[in-house]
Motif scaffolding. Structure first.
Motif, PDB file in Angstrom:
ATOM      1  N   TRP A   1       0.903  -1.177  -0.112  1.00  0.00           N
ATOM      2  CA  TRP A   1       0.005  -0.130  -0.042  1.00  0.00           C
ATOM      3  C   TRP A   1       1.030   1.196  -0.047  1.00  0.00           C
ATOM      4  O   TRP A   1       1.857   1.136   0.361  1.00  0.00           O
ATOM      5  N   ALA A   2       0.376   2.360  -0.225  1.00  0.00           N
ATOM      6  CA  ALA A   2       0.968   3.511  -0.229  1.00  0.00           C
ATOM      7  C   ALA A   2       0.125   4.827  -0.125  1.00  0.00           C
ATOM      8  O   ALA A   2      -1.049   4.772  -0.104  1.00  0.00           O
ATOM      9  N   SER A   3       0.747   5.914   0.461  1.00  0.00           N
ATOM     10  CA  SER A   3      -0.004   7.032   0.564  1.00  0.00           C
ATOM     11  C   SER A   3       0.605   8.026  -0.471  1.00  0.00           C
ATOM     12  O   SER A   3       1.732   8.509  -0.312  1.00  0.00           O
ATOM     13  N   ALA A   4      -0.262   8.274  -1.319  1.00  0.00           N
ATOM     14  CA  ALA A   4       0.276   8.992  -2.704  1.00  0.00           C
ATOM     15  C   ALA A   4       0.410  10.434  -2.311  1.00  0.00           C
ATOM     16  O   ALA A   4       1.539  10.957  -2.914  1.00  0.00           O
ATOM     17  N   ASN A   5      -0.131  10.980  -1.560  1.00  0.00           N
ATOM     18  CA  ASN A   5       0.174  12.425  -1.085  1.00  0.00           C
ATOM     19  C   ASN A   5       1.299  12.610  -0.338  1.00  0.00           C
ATOM     20  O   ASN A   5       2.112  13.644  -0.657  1.00  0.00           O
ATOM     21  N   ILE A   6       1.391  11.755   0.567  1.00  0.00           N
ATOM     22  CA  ILE A   6       2.597  11.961   1.576  1.00  0.00           C
ATOM     23  C   ILE A   6       3.821  11.202   0.862  1.00  0.00           C
ATOM     24  O   ILE A   6       5.110  11.745   1.177  1.00  0.00           O
ATOM     25  N   GLY A   7       3.773  10.197  -0.026  1.00  0.00           N
ATOM     26  CA  GLY A   7       4.856   9.739  -0.766  1.00  0.00           C
ATOM     27  C   GLY A   7       5.647   8.388  -0.212  1.00  0.00           C
ATOM     28  O   GLY A   7       6.602   8.010  -0.330  1.00  0.00           O
ATOM     29  N   VAL A   8       4.715   7.805   0.865  1.00  0.00           N
ATOM     30  CA  VAL A   8       5.470   6.524   1.498  1.00  0.00           C
ATOM     31  C   VAL A   8       4.775   5.220   0.990  1.00  0.00           C
ATOM     32  O   VAL A   8       3.411   5.309   0.631  1.00  0.00           O
ATOM     33  N   PHE A   9       5.517   4.145   1.240  1.00  0.00           N
ATOM     34  CA  PHE A   9       5.023   2.904   0.919  1.00  0.00           C
ATOM     35  C   PHE A   9       4.552   2.111   2.644  1.00  0.00           C
ATOM     36  O   PHE A   9       5.442   2.289   3.416  1.00  0.00           O
ATOM     37  N   ILE A  10       3.391   1.748   2.553  1.00  0.00           N
ATOM     38  CA  ILE A  10       3.067   1.165   4.129  1.00  0.00           C
ATOM     39  C   ILE A  10       2.451  -0.027   3.993  1.00  0.00           C
ATOM     40  O   ILE A  10       2.067  -0.633   2.784  1.00  0.00           O
ATOM     41  N   CYS A  11       2.443  -0.839   4.941  1.00  0.00           N
ATOM     42  CA  CYS A  11       1.931  -2.057   5.028  1.00  0.00           C
ATOM     43  C   CYS A  11       0.346  -2.248   5.474  1.00  0.00           C
ATOM     44  O   CYS A  11      -0.462  -0.896   5.609  1.00  0.00           O
ATOM     45  N   LEU A  12      -0.281  -3.368   5.354  1.00  0.00           N
ATOM     46  CA  LEU A  12      -1.781  -3.390   5.497  1.00  0.00           C
ATOM     47  C   LEU A  12      -2.275  -2.844   6.813  1.00  0.00           C
ATOM     48  O   LEU A  12      -3.270  -2.158   6.765  1.00  0.00           O
ATOM     49  N   LYS A  13      -1.396  -3.242   7.905  1.00  0.00           N
ATOM     50  CA  LYS A  13      -2.002  -2.671   9.143  1.00  0.00           C
ATOM     51  C   LYS A  13      -1.878  -1.219   9.182  1.00  0.00           C
ATOM     52  O   LYS A  13      -2.862  -0.390   9.764  1.00  0.00           O
ATOM     53  N   CYS A  14      -0.826  -0.759   9.066  1.00  0.00           N
ATOM     54  CA  CYS A  14      -0.599   0.795   8.823  1.00  0.00           C
ATOM     55  C   CYS A  14      -1.644   1.531   7.849  1.00  0.00           C
ATOM     56  O   CYS A  14      -1.920   2.543   8.072  1.00  0.00           O
ATOM     57  N   CYS A  15      -1.643   0.874   7.050  1.00  0.00           N
ATOM     58  CA  CYS A  15      -2.642   1.457   6.117  1.00  0.00           C
ATOM     59  C   CYS A  15      -4.061   1.378   6.557  1.00  0.00           C
ATOM     60  O   CYS A  15      -4.818   2.802   6.160  1.00  0.00           O
ATOM     61  N   GLY A  16      -4.602   0.899   7.496  1.00  0.00           N
ATOM     62  CA  GLY A  16      -5.922   0.784   8.261  1.00  0.00           C
ATOM     63  C   GLY A  16      -5.856   2.344   8.869  1.00  0.00           C
ATOM     64  O   GLY A  16      -6.944   3.014   9.121  1.00  0.00           O
ATOM     65  N   VAL A  17      -4.804   2.799   9.585  1.00  0.00           N
ATOM     66  CA  VAL A  17      -4.680   3.843  10.451  1.00  0.00           C
ATOM     67  C   VAL A  17      -4.654   4.998   9.438  1.00  0.00           C
ATOM     68  O   VAL A  17      -5.202   6.171   9.838  1.00  0.00           O
ATOM     69  N   HIS A  18      -3.829   4.804   8.404  1.00  0.00           N
ATOM     70  CA  HIS A  18      -3.798   5.905   7.386  1.00  0.00           C
ATOM     71  C   HIS A  18      -5.264   6.442   6.914  1.00  0.00           C
ATOM     72  O   HIS A  18      -5.547   7.615   6.774  1.00  0.00           O
ATOM     73  N   ARG A  19      -5.864   5.330   6.551  1.00  0.00           N
ATOM     74  CA  ARG A  19      -7.148   5.598   5.953  1.00  0.00           C
ATOM     75  C   ARG A  19      -8.337   6.374   7.193  1.00  0.00           C
ATOM     76  O   ARG A  19      -8.919   7.198   6.629  1.00  0.00           O
TER      77      ARG A  19
END
Length: 310
Positions: free
Chosen positions: A28-46
């Protein structure tokens, strides 16, 4: 060609682990921040909202050129972390891959939402509007107005298995694909050409908010030169899956067993009762649906519940 730029960036050594917790092979990635992240961190980002972190799947989502440009411009995890983690105070440490949801959430919110680890000169102080920093400061692209915080309780993995006897929408066949929707989120399978009995075996992911409703499913026929034709729809009640999973807690502590059931009735699209099972330490549900508002068609799915705190 554009997606190749993203994959080339992902292959950099610093991008082979999650920017926030170090889990290997982030998808997963945060397109506007510019980082690649895992599934668990993705949930927090959302849960931060798209005004802070625009989350996309590297493999499942369609990326536009602007999002890819933002990722490439930042340069990846090491570059972004050199700014977002410039000043981590003593006593605060990054979460590890096995960190709890609470540890993960606390760190990620401090890092991106509250910007507690930035250089003081880069911190955004406005309470009226959350904004991304400009690309010239080493951050992602455009700013967006706050749309309110959405708290997510888990991620639903939907495996779209196959369709059977789907409706004809072209001369003799159809080019079917499936769209799944919950709230403002959508996920879509690939198109299977000229097939009324398509086999997808595709995994789609949707984050589930605290106030969730039914999962909506639509099947369409892809048309090149005109609007896509509907080939049926259905609603999936995910309450039995989620409430059963939460009642049992960590499924890894239990042997294979049935823990719940969604019952067939005249008011739903089920072909047969749909049990919720613990299988190999995971909570899963097999579903067979008769598509609604169409002359024919069935769809087979498998759901898997992935809580954020495990």
């Amino acid at each position: 060609m554009s997606k190749r730029r993203l994959n080339d960036l992902l292959r950099q050594s610093d991008n082979r682990v999650c920017a926030d917790c170090g889990t290997p092979d982030p998808k997963w990635a945060s397109a506007n921040i510019g980082v690649f992240i895992c599934l668990k961190c993705c949930g927090v980002h959302r849960s931060l909202g798209t005004h802070i972190s625009k989350v996309l799947s590297v493999t499942l989502d369609e990326w536009n050129d602007d999002d890819i440009d933002s990722m490439v411009e930042v340069g990846g995890n090491a570059s972004a972390n050199s700014i977002y983690e410039a000043y981590i105070p003593d006593g605060i440490s990054k979460p590890r891959p096995n960190a709890s949801h609470e540890q993960r959430s606390s760190f990620i919110r401090s890092k991106y939402e509250l910007q507690e680890f930035l250089k003081p000169s880069l911190r955004i102080s406005s309470n009226q509007k959350k904004q991304s920093l400009s690309a010239s400061d080493g951050f992602g692209s455009s700013s967006q107005k706050s749309e309110g915080m959405v708290e997510f309780i888990g991620i639903l993995k939907i495996t779209v298995l196959k369709g059977t006897n789907l409706a004809v929408r072209d001369m003799l066949s159809s080019d079917p694909y499936v769209i799944l929707t919950i709230g403002q989120q959508k996920a879509q399978t690939t198109v299977v050409r000229s097939n009324l009995n398509p086999v997808w075996n595709e995994d789609l992911m949707l984050s589930i908010p605290q106030d969730y409703g039914p999962l909506k499913l639509e099947v369409y026929d892809y048309d090149t030169f005109s609007a896509d034709d509907i080939m049926g729809e259905a609603e999936i009640d995910i309450q039995s899956l989620i409430t059963s999973a939460m009642a049992y807690g960590d499924p890894g502590m239990f042997s294979d067993m049935q823990i719940g059931k969604w019952l067939k009735s005249d008011d739903n699209a089920l072909i047969e009762d749909s049990p919720v099972n613990i299988i190999d330490g995971r909570v899963k549900q097999e579903i067979r649906l008769k598509l609604q508002n169409v002359e024919s068609g069935e769809l087979d799915l498998e759901l898997e519940w992935m809580p954020l705190d495990h």
